[in-house]
Design a protein around this motif. Structure first.
Motif, short mmCIF file in Angstrom:
data_model
loop_
_atom_site.label_atom_id
_atom_site.label_comp_id
_atom_site.label_asym_id
_atom_site.label_seq_id
_atom_site.Cartn_x
_atom_site.Cartn_y
_atom_site.Cartn_z
N GLU A 14 -80.15 55.06 34.82
CA GLU A 14 -80.67 56.14 35.77
C GLU A 14 -80.80 55.54 37.10
OE1 GLU A 14 -84.54 57.28 34.03
OE2 GLU A 14 -83.51 57.91 32.27
N GLU A 16 -80.53 55.45 41.18
CA GLU A 16 -80.45 56.19 42.22
C GLU A 16 -79.15 55.79 43.27
OE1 GLU A 16 -84.42 56.28 43.91
OE2 GLU A 16 -85.10 57.60 42.38
N ASP A 68 -74.18 49.96 34.87
CA ASP A 68 -75.22 50.70 34.14
C ASP A 68 -75.39 49.77 32.53
OD1 ASP A 68 -75.90 52.27 36.11
OD2 ASP A 68 -75.04 54.08 35.00
#
Length: 101
Positions: A14, A16, A68
């Motif tokens: 997650e 940003e 990620d």
């Protein structure tokens, strides 16, 4: 009291977009997914959690470049998200890289 240190290993999730403060300092928010086995009261316990984190400066640029699925070992301190929220956020002051999961 002055002790506020956290070390945690996990996977960045997650993330940003990298942005900049008015002073031009890079900043990025992200989640860290953690899973481990811990010993509590003599019993093995599986721990799973997601922790909100934020990084500034060179560390923010490093986090922005990571995949990620990258496992990282983070060090930092806990602080409230903002003055109107009691949600805790890990402010990252050191990052080390581990293998991918």
């Amino acid at each position: 009291m002055s002790c506020n240190q956290v070390e945690l290993e996990g996977v960045i999730i997650e993330r940003e977009s990298l942005r900049y403060t008015p002073a031009g300092i890079p900043i990025i928010g992200f989640g860290l997914s953690h899973q481990s086995q811990q010993n509590e009261a003599g019993m093995a316990r599986t721990v799973k959690c997601v922790l909100a984190a934020i990084a500034l400066g060179d560390i923010a640029v490093q986090v922005d470049r990571l995949r990620d699925d990258r496992v990282v070992h983070l060090s930092g301190f806990l602080a409230m998200k903002n003055l109107k929220s009691s949600q805790l956020v890990l402010h990252v002051t050191r990052i080390e890289y581990s293998q991918t999961r």
